[in-house]
Design a protein around this motif. Structure first.
Motif, PDB file in Angstrom:
ATOM      1  N   LEU A   1       5.493  11.237   8.519  1.00  0.00           N
ATOM      2  CA  LEU A   1       4.337  12.068   8.842  1.00  0.00           C
ATOM      3  C   LEU A   1       3.712  12.646   7.578  1.00  0.00           C
ATOM      4  N   VAL A   2       2.397  12.806   7.642  1.00  0.00           N
ATOM      5  CA  VAL A   2       1.662  13.488   6.585  1.00  0.00           C
ATOM      6  C   VAL A   2       0.867  14.617   7.228  1.00  0.00           C
TER       7      VAL A   2
ATOM      8  N   ARG B   1       0.845  -1.183   0.000  1.00  0.00           N
ATOM      9  CA  ARG B   1       0.000   0.000   0.000  1.00  0.00           C
ATOM     10  C   ARG B   1       0.887   1.242   0.000  1.00  0.00           C
ATOM     11  N   PRO B   2       0.572   2.291  -0.792  1.00  0.00           N
ATOM     12  CA  PRO B   2       1.428   3.474  -0.851  1.00  0.00           C
ATOM     13  C   PRO B   2       1.481   4.191   0.481  1.00  0.00           C
ATOM     14  N   SER B   3       2.592   4.848   0.746  1.00  0.00           N
ATOM     15  CA  SER B   3       2.733   5.630   1.972  1.00  0.00           C
ATOM     16  C   SER B   3       3.433   6.927   1.639  1.00  0.00           C
ATOM     17  N   ALA B   4       3.500   7.821   2.628  1.00  0.00           N
ATOM     18  CA  ALA B   4       4.155   9.108   2.403  1.00  0.00           C
ATOM     19  C   ALA B   4       5.617   8.922   2.062  1.00  0.00           C
ATOM     20  N   LEU B   5       6.285   7.978   2.740  1.00  0.00           N
ATOM     21  CA  LEU B   5       7.715   7.780   2.525  1.00  0.00           C
ATOM     22  C   LEU B   5       7.989   7.231   1.137  1.00  0.00           C
TER      23      LEU B   5
ATOM     24  N   LYS C   1       4.340  16.245  -1.234  1.00  0.00           N
ATOM     25  CA  LYS C   1       3.810  15.354  -2.255  1.00  0.00           C
ATOM     26  C   LYS C   1       2.404  14.903  -1.886  1.00  0.00           C
ATOM     27  N   PRO C   2       1.385  15.120  -2.757  1.00  0.00           N
ATOM     28  CA  PRO C   2       0.018  14.715  -2.424  1.00  0.00           C
ATOM     29  C   PRO C   2      -0.161  13.216  -2.539  1.00  0.00           C
TER      30      PRO C   2
ATOM     31  N   LEU D   1      -4.216  14.586   1.900  1.00  0.00           N
ATOM     32  CA  LEU D   1      -3.094  14.227   2.752  1.00  0.00           C
ATOM     33  C   LEU D   1      -1.820  14.353   1.925  1.00  0.00           C
ATOM     34  N   VAL D   2      -0.796  15.021   2.504  1.00  0.00           N
ATOM     35  CA  VAL D   2       0.449  15.247   1.761  1.00  0.00           C
ATOM     36  C   VAL D   2       1.643  14.929   2.654  1.00  0.00           C
TER      37      VAL D   2
END
Length: 452
Positions: A129-130, A22-26, A145-146, A138-139
């Motif tokens: 963190l986002v 699953r995609p994440s902020a990192l 990055k969105p 959420l970015v």
């Protein structure tokens, strides 16, 4: 060297293969090679470290960046803060600006100099963190990055919310699953939501074209449906913004006379300031227990400039707290007791008002003006005889800003003539602005000072 690079590539592949699909902020950073790095700026190909990247993502010009490797002293932090204040906040820079301001506020609240190595260490948590943006996205906290839009922004219980997420707040990203964090950025609650399997790439590609102030304004435009002409009307705004305006009588007098569009823009400006500083446009109500507590109190000048002053707050008074710990600020929600009859003290007695009714009109006028003169009546600029007409125009005649101290003998002598002037005026079917202007003109004519 070639064997070493192959080995490094193999090791990196093994390390990332264990991360959830699953995609994440990192993982969504997709940084260009010149920014490629691990935690703390120690990447193999890194040319700029995390702090340099954060300054760039926050929208600062390279010439104003703090130099890599140099200790960040409090004077340097002040300069960065001032530079941020002069730089427009866009949607693309919103998340990184929140992260940078969080770091600077932490430093300035403690009045500490931070070695550069420790600064990079403090940035490590931000990789996970986002931030919830004013348009409901959420970015990433470091690059902006969105990731995904989590819902339409709306006002709920005094907070600007998009789904289960508060605008401006940080959240911990664990493989595309999000948890709230406390003021120390540690996870502090149950799962709030997660990214969907499908991402809105079109809107993500358009990221950065909007202005964060404009986005907050659009959100508030859906909430503020009628002009704010009384303290009750402030309930249409986020709670901290409403408290801030209500606690600054001189500013509220000006604000309440603005047309609806300007009121929305001003509320959006104040909301953006609070979002950037504290990650919220709402506050937590608290009652001061200790007598004489000296607190940093946030208020507005008559022109709308934010001001902070250290004030000894009486025990028992209610405040709205923005943030916690050393960096917290407070907005006063109640006023001290009104001055005694005959007091000539012109100093403001406080910013809270009793319910805006006829019975509280004199005391509220004293709180607004800071005095209660012996030889004057608490005069309704808009006569009670025509209360229905004024109410239809959106005016609560018992609001103290529509009151004035009128010398007793002059008031008694001219009251009938004054009311007759209003009766004739209403035959012209005036607009709201014309009503306000006529009240000012009558104040000049009959010799009393209008407070709006």
């Amino acid at each position: 060297m070639l064997l070493g690079m192959v080995a490094l590539t193999w090791m990196t592949g093994c390390a990332t293969s264990a991360v959830s699909g699953r995609p994440s902020a990192l993982r969504a950073e997709a940084l260009p090679p010149e920014f490629a790095q691990g935690s703390g700026g120690l990447g193999f190909l890194g040319k700029r470290d995390d702090f340099q990247l954060l300054q760039q993502s926050a929208g600062l010009e390279e010439g104003s960046w703090h130099e890599a490797g140099e200790e960040l002293e409090t004077d340097d932090a002040h300069k960065l803060w001032e530079t941020l204040a002069r730089t427009r906040t866009t949607l693309h820079s919103f998340g990184p600006r929140r992260a940078l301001i969080y770091l600077l506020r932490q430093m300035l609240a403690r009045d500490e100099d931070v070695p550069y190595s420790e600064l990079l260490q403090r940035l490590r948590p931000f990789h996970f963190l986002v931030v919830m943006r004013p348009d409901g996205y959420l970015v990433s906290a470091i690059t902006g990055k969105p990731l995904q839009r989590m819902g339409r922004v709306e006002l709920r219980e005094g907070k600007l919310m998009a789904g289960a997420f508060e605008v401006g707040a940080f959240y911990r990203d664990k493989g595309g699953v999000y948890y709230p964090v406390d003021d120390s950025l540690r996870p502090s609650g149950p799962l709030l939501g997660e990214l969907g399997l499908e991402r809105d790439w079109l809107n993500a590609a358009l990221d950065g074209s909007g202005d964060a102030l404009g986005e907050v304004g659009l959100a508030l435009a859906q909430l503020v449906t009628s002009p704010v002409r009384s303290l009750q009307g402030l309930q249409q705004l986020p709670s901290a913004v409403a408290a801030l305006i209500a606690s600054s009588p001189e500013y509220f007098t000006r604000y309440s006379a603005l047309p609806l569009q300007e009121q929305i823009r001003e509320a959006a400006r104040l909301s953006t300031h609070l979002l950037m500083l504290y990650g919220s446009a709402s506050g937590t109500a608290a009652r001061i227990a200790a007598a004489g507590s000296a607190l940093p109190v946030l208020s507005l000048t008559a022109e709308g400039t934010l001001a902070v002053e250290q004030i000894a707050v009486p025990a028992g008074i209610t405040v709205t707290a923005l943030g916690t710990g050393a960096g917290a600020l407070y907005v006063l929600m109640e006023a001290p007791k009104a001055p005694e009859e005959g007091s000539g003290d012109s100093k403001k007695t406080g910013s809270g008002f009793r319910p805006l009714t006829e019975g509280n009109f004199r005391e509220n006028l004293a709180r607004l003006t800071g005095r209660m003169p012996k030889e004057a009546h608490a005069h309704h600029v808009f006569p009670q005889e025509f209360e229905k007409q004024f109410r239809n125009a959106g005016i609560n005649i018992h609001d103290p800003k529509y009151g004035a101290w009128w010398e007793q003998s002059s008031h008694l002598k001219n009251a009938a003539k004054y009311n007759w002037r209003w009766k004739e005026f209403f035959d012209l079917k005036p607009t709201f602005e014309q009503i306000l202007q006529f009240g000012r003109e009558l104040g000049d004519e009959f010799g009393f000072h209008v407070n709006y």
